[in-house]
Design a protein around this motif. Structure first.
Motif, PDB file in Angstrom:
ATOM      1  N   VAL A 389       0.828  -1.200   0.000  1.00 25.26           N
ATOM      2  CA  VAL A 389       0.000   0.000   0.000  1.00 25.26           C
ATOM      3  C   VAL A 389       0.868   1.259   0.000  1.00 25.26           C
ATOM      4  O   VAL A 389       0.404   2.335  -0.392  1.00 25.26           O
ATOM      5  CB  VAL A 389      -0.973   0.032   1.204  1.00 25.26           C
ATOM      6  N   ASP A 390       2.114   1.144   0.427  1.00 21.88           N
ATOM      7  CA  ASP A 390       3.008   2.309   0.435  1.00 21.88           C
ATOM      8  C   ASP A 390       4.074   2.196  -0.664  1.00 21.88           C
ATOM      9  O   ASP A 390       5.186   2.728  -0.516  1.00 21.88           O
ATOM     10  CB  ASP A 390       3.650   2.516   1.803  1.00 21.88           C
ATOM     11  N   TYR A 391       3.714   1.555  -1.766  1.00 20.62           N
ATOM     12  CA  TYR A 391       4.681   1.428  -2.862  1.00 20.62           C
ATOM     13  C   TYR A 391       5.094   2.798  -3.375  1.00 20.62           C
ATOM     14  O   TYR A 391       4.264   3.648  -3.698  1.00 20.62           O
ATOM     15  CB  TYR A 391       4.065   0.621  -4.011  1.00 20.62           C
ATOM     16  N   ASP A 392       6.400   3.001  -3.440  1.00 16.72           N
ATOM     17  CA  ASP A 392       6.999   4.221  -3.981  1.00 16.72           C
ATOM     18  C   ASP A 392       8.037   3.783  -4.996  1.00 16.72           C
ATOM     19  O   ASP A 392       8.980   3.055  -4.656  1.00 16.72           O
ATOM     20  CB  ASP A 392       7.647   5.030  -2.848  1.00 16.72           C
ATOM     21  N   VAL A 393       7.872   4.192  -6.239  1.00 14.49           N
ATOM     22  CA  VAL A 393       8.710   3.660  -7.305  1.00 14.49           C
ATOM     23  C   VAL A 393      10.186   3.931  -7.057  1.00 14.49           C
ATOM     24  O   VAL A 393      11.041   3.064  -7.281  1.00 14.49           O
ATOM     25  CB  VAL A 393       8.258   4.213  -8.678  1.00 14.49           C
ATOM     26  N   TYR A 394      10.520   5.108  -6.574  1.00 15.36           N
ATOM     27  CA  TYR A 394      11.922   5.457  -6.353  1.00 15.36           C
ATOM     28  C   TYR A 394      12.543   4.596  -5.249  1.00 15.36           C
ATOM     29  O   TYR A 394      13.608   3.996  -5.432  1.00 15.36           O
ATOM     30  CB  TYR A 394      12.055   6.921  -5.943  1.00 15.36           C
ATOM     31  N   SER A 395      11.889   4.567  -4.097  1.00 18.61           N
ATOM     32  CA  SER A 395      12.443   3.844  -2.958  1.00 18.61           C
ATOM     33  C   SER A 395      12.450   2.341  -3.197  1.00 18.61           C
ATOM     34  O   SER A 395      13.397   1.646  -2.804  1.00 18.61           O
ATOM     35  CB  SER A 395      11.640   4.161  -1.696  1.00 18.61           C
ATOM     36  N   ASN A 396      11.410   1.837  -3.824  1.00 24.29           N
ATOM     37  CA  ASN A 396      11.341   0.405  -4.086  1.00 24.29           C
ATOM     38  C   ASN A 396      12.496  -0.039  -4.975  1.00 24.29           C
ATOM     39  O   ASN A 396      13.212  -0.999  -4.663  1.00 24.29           O
ATOM     40  CB  ASN A 396      10.005   0.061  -4.740  1.00 24.29           C
ATOM     41  N   GLN A 397      12.698   0.674  -6.063  1.00 18.25           N
ATOM     42  CA  GLN A 397      13.756   0.278  -6.995  1.00 18.25           C
ATOM     43  C   GLN A 397      15.136   0.388  -6.354  1.00 18.25           C
ATOM     44  O   GLN A 397      15.964  -0.525  -6.457  1.00 18.25           O
ATOM     45  CB  GLN A 397      13.684   1.150  -8.254  1.00 18.25           C
ATOM     46  N   ALA A 398      15.361   1.500  -5.672  1.00 19.34           N
ATOM     47  CA  ALA A 398      16.686   1.727  -5.084  1.00 19.34           C
ATOM     48  C   ALA A 398      16.973   0.743  -3.953  1.00 19.34           C
ATOM     49  O   ALA A 398      18.118   0.279  -3.809  1.00 19.34           O
ATOM     50  CB  ALA A 398      16.795   3.164  -4.585  1.00 19.34           C
ATOM     51  N   ASN A 399      15.980   0.402  -3.168  1.00 21.68           N
ATOM     52  CA  ASN A 399      16.203  -0.539  -2.070  1.00 21.68           C
ATOM     53  C   ASN A 399      16.496  -1.943  -2.590  1.00 21.68           C
ATOM     54  O   ASN A 399      17.351  -2.648  -2.035  1.00 21.68           O
ATOM     55  CB  ASN A 399      14.999  -0.556  -1.130  1.00 21.68           C
ATOM     56  N   TRP A 400      15.794  -2.378  -3.623  1.00 22.21           N
ATOM     57  CA  TRP A 400      16.088  -3.697  -4.194  1.00 22.21           C
ATOM     58  C   TRP A 400      17.480  -3.727  -4.834  1.00 22.21           C
ATOM     59  O   TRP A 400      18.212  -4.712  -4.703  1.00 22.21           O
ATOM     60  CB  TRP A 400      15.009  -4.092  -5.193  1.00 22.21           C
ATOM     61  N   LEU A 401      17.853  -2.650  -5.500  1.00 24.48           N
ATOM     62  CA  LEU A 401      19.211  -2.566  -6.049  1.00 24.48           C
ATOM     63  C   LEU A 401      20.250  -2.629  -4.936  1.00 24.48           C
ATOM     64  O   LEU A 401      21.299  -3.276  -5.077  1.00 24.48           O
ATOM     65  CB  LEU A 401      19.375  -1.269  -6.839  1.00 24.48           C
ATOM     66  N   TYR A 402      19.969  -1.973  -3.830  1.00 21.41           N
ATOM     67  CA  TYR A 402      20.874  -1.943  -2.687  1.00 21.41           C
ATOM     68  C   TYR A 402      21.082  -3.357  -2.138  1.00 21.41           C
ATOM     69  O   TYR A 402      22.224  -3.793  -1.917  1.00 21.41           O
ATOM     70  CB  TYR A 402      20.277  -1.007  -1.633  1.00 21.41           C
ATOM     71  N   ILE A 403      19.998  -4.083  -1.908  1.00 22.61           N
ATOM     72  CA  ILE A 403      20.113  -5.442  -1.392  1.00 22.61           C
ATOM     73  C   ILE A 403      20.831  -6.345  -2.384  1.00 22.61           C
ATOM     74  O   ILE A 403      21.663  -7.190  -2.009  1.00 22.61           O
ATOM     75  CB  ILE A 403      18.720  -6.011  -1.063  1.00 22.61           C
ATOM     76  N   ALA A 404      20.549  -6.163  -3.669  1.00 19.90           N
ATOM     77  CA  ALA A 404      21.133  -7.017  -4.710  1.00 19.90           C
ATOM     78  C   ALA A 404      22.571  -6.651  -5.055  1.00 19.90           C
ATOM     79  O   ALA A 404      23.230  -7.376  -5.816  1.00 19.90           O
ATOM     80  CB  ALA A 404      20.270  -6.944  -5.972  1.00 19.90           C
ATOM     81  N   GLY A 405      23.087  -5.549  -4.522  1.00 21.14           N
ATOM     82  CA  GLY A 405      24.450  -5.138  -4.850  1.00 21.14           C
ATOM     83  C   GLY A 405      24.582  -4.600  -6.258  1.00 21.14           C
ATOM     84  O   GLY A 405      25.657  -4.660  -6.855  1.00 21.14           O
ATOM     85  N   ARG A 406      23.504  -4.020  -6.779  1.00 20.73           N
ATOM     86  CA  ARG A 406      23.523  -3.505  -8.147  1.00 20.73           C
ATOM     87  C   ARG A 406      23.234  -2.007  -8.193  1.00 20.73           C
ATOM     88  O   ARG A 406      22.873  -1.470  -9.241  1.00 20.73           O
ATOM     89  CB  ARG A 406      22.507  -4.277  -9.001  1.00 20.73           C
ATOM     90  N   GLY A 407      23.383  -1.363  -7.040  1.00 21.89           N
ATOM     91  CA  GLY A 407      23.196   0.076  -6.971  1.00 21.89           C
ATOM     92  C   GLY A 407      24.501   0.794  -6.752  1.00 21.89           C
ATOM     93  O   GLY A 407      25.546   0.385  -7.272  1.00 21.89           O
ATOM     94  N   THR A 408      24.480   1.848  -5.935  1.00 21.38           N
ATOM     95  CA  THR A 408      25.683   2.660  -5.718  1.00 21.38           C
ATOM     96  C   THR A 408      26.477   2.240  -4.490  1.00 21.38           C
ATOM     97  O   THR A 408      27.603   2.701  -4.305  1.00 21.38           O
ATOM     98  CB  THR A 408      25.300   4.143  -5.562  1.00 21.38           C
ATOM     99  N   ASP A 409      25.914   1.382  -3.650  1.00 20.45           N
ATOM    100  CA  ASP A 409      26.581   1.008  -2.407  1.00 20.45           C
ATOM    101  C   ASP A 409      27.880   0.257  -2.701  1.00 20.45           C
ATOM    102  O   ASP A 409      27.868  -0.803  -3.338  1.00 20.45           O
ATOM    103  CB  ASP A 409      25.645   0.119  -1.581  1.00 20.45           C
ATOM    104  N   PRO A 410      29.020   0.765  -2.252  1.00 22.85           N
ATOM    105  CA  PRO A 410      30.308   0.111  -2.554  1.00 22.85           C
ATOM    106  C   PRO A 410      30.493  -1.231  -1.860  1.00 22.85           C
ATOM    107  O   PRO A 410      31.400  -1.987  -2.205  1.00 22.85           O
ATOM    108  CB  PRO A 410      31.341   1.132  -2.067  1.00 22.85           C
ATOM    109  N   ARG A 411      29.621  -1.570  -0.893  1.00 22.22           N
ATOM    110  CA  ARG A 411      29.782  -2.837  -0.180  1.00 22.22           C
ATOM    111  C   ARG A 411      29.317  -4.029  -1.004  1.00 22.22           C
ATOM    112  O   ARG A 411      29.560  -5.176  -0.627  1.00 22.22           O
ATOM    113  CB  ARG A 411      29.018  -2.787   1.148  1.00 22.22           C
TER     114      ARG A 411
END
Length: 438
Positions: A389-411
């Motif tokens: 119910v609180d789907y937000d396109v920006y946060s959803n995409q960026a958070n999944w990228l973060y967990i998957a290691g496919r975003g900007t997080d150097p870890r």
């Protein structure tokens, strides 16, 4: 007579509405406020509905509230059952209008909607107003956004950048134009209006839900959003926010602003303004600071989209990793809460039953899908889009990228051990028992 079409998107409110203000001061003599509902049969590439029943019901409640407000101001919201690329050009042609004003949403699906309107000959004026801080106020261009959130936050705070004062709701709207009946029928206005009057599904008021959207306190309307903000502050819950935010059940462990902020029924600038008043009257602490911290994270995800755009939606994201594997059978088990991992299954059952899930558990189940079930992160992101119910396109995409290691997080990704997470956050097993997995 000149008419401007105002297209409500993810901004279903009247307070702090710069885009609506732009439409009202455009020089037009008439205003047509319009919303276009997503098609109920629209599917994701993964085979399920893009907008599931929980998200659809909560948005319908937001639209009911908005319709009531615009009606009081003499200009009822026109709710169309056809896509914007179909409805808006037909309405504009019938009314002799050439301009559409709307929220700026720089992500692929939403940009394609605007491109279709421009291809149909309409002038589209999109106004950025979904973030706490405006991109133009940043001390760097979008292309130079710091690659790590901590650097971004520190630079913002050192520069002393603060949000604009939220705009009050308009006291009046421009009068509506007369839309011919055949055009209303063609854009599905009768069906659209009827669809938002349908009662909220009973799942929303599940007694176990941490956000029971079928109840008056968690109604989707702007009025309910502002009332929730006021009571949250009146009960001084910001002071305890940081200590409780990793909770798993209940309404008060987190702010629960996110559902209303996601539909746009509540402005982040309004939250900030009221929070600063709260700090002035009752004092600031780690909890009040952490609410600002979370709102900044939300801004950061928006700025990432200005920096990288469609690259955030590639299978590899921003990385050079190979395409993610996918296991359709395990993905379906994950969606149903039948993986055999008790904490993960409890969380996925909560999501399916209520349309809500704590932030902590969103990270746990995302990690499990990616690293334990070896399934494509994009399928998980799409499932969240459908269900939350609180789907937000920006946060959803960026958070999944973060967990998957496919975003900007150097870890390079975040893997959560569900057994340890259960020990840390559900030591007595009460959450797992609540959802029948312990």
């Amino acid at each position: 007579m000149s008419t401007v079409l105002f297209w409500f998107r993810n901004d279903l409110r009247l307070h702090d509405q710069p885009a609506l203000h732009a439409a009202l001061t455009s020089g037009a003599t008439h205003l047509l406020p319009v919303v276009c509902l997503p098609a109920p049969d629209e599917r994701t590439p993964w085979g399920f509905a893009r907008v599931g029943p929980h998200r659809r019901a909560f948005t319908a409640a937001a639209l009911r509230g908005l319709h009531q407000q615009t009606s009081v101001l003499g200009n009822p919201l026109l709710i169309c059952q056809t896509p914007p690329a179909t409805a808006l050009p037909q309405l504009a042609q019938a009314l002799g209008a050439t301009t559409v004003v709307c929220e700026d949403i720089p992500v692929p699906y939403e940009q394609a909607e605007v491109a279709a309107l421009r291809a149909a000959g309409l002038q589209v004026r999109s106004v950025w107003h979904s973030s706490l801080l405006h991109p133009a106020d940043m001390p760097w261009p979008a292309s130079d956004l710091p690659g790590v959130f901590t650097s971004f936050r520190q630079k913002v705070e050192r520069a002393g950048i603060t949000p604009a004062v939220p705009l009050p709701a308009p006291a009046r709207l421009l009068p509506p134009p007369q839309v011919p009946a055949p055009v209303l029928q063609a854009v599905g206005a009768e069906q659209g209006a009827a669809s938002i009057q349908q009662p909220t599904p009973p799942q929303g008021s599940d007694a176990r839900s941490s956000f029971p959207y079928g109840t008056p306190a968690c109604d989707g309307s702007e009025a309910a959003a502002l009332a929730h903000l006021a009571q949250y502050l009146a009960r001084k819950l910001p002071h305890s926010y940081k200590a409780t935010r990793n909770g798993l059940t209940g309404l008060d462990y987190s702010s629960k602003f996110s559902p209303w902020v996601a539909t746009g029924a509540l402005s982040p600038r309004q939250i900030y303004a009221d929070l600063k008043t709260f700090e002035r009257d009752h004092g600031a602490n780690d909890g009040t600071y952490w609410l600002w911290f979370e709102l900044l994270w939300r801004d950061y995800f928006r700025l990432l989209h200005l920096q990288y755009g469609a690259a955030l939606y590639r299978a590899r994201g921003l990385s050079e990793l190979p395409p993610a594997p996918h296991n359709p059978r395990d993905f379906e088990r994950w969606c149903r809460g039948e993986t055999g991992e008790p904490l993960v299954d409890a969380a996925m059952r909560e999501l399916a039953a209520t349309g809500y899930l704590s932030n902590r558990l969103r990270q746990v189940v995302a990690s499990y899908l990616i690293y334990d079930l070896h399934s494509d992160w994009r399928a998980g992101a799409a499932w969240f889009e459908s269900q939350l119910v609180d789907y937000d396109v920006y946060s959803n995409q960026a958070n999944w990228l973060y967990i998957a290691g496919r975003g900007t997080d150097p870890r390079g990704g975040r893997r959560f051990n569900p057994i340890k997470q259960a020990q840390d956050h559900d030591a007595d097993g009460s959450y797992r028992r609540l959802w029948g997995t312990a």
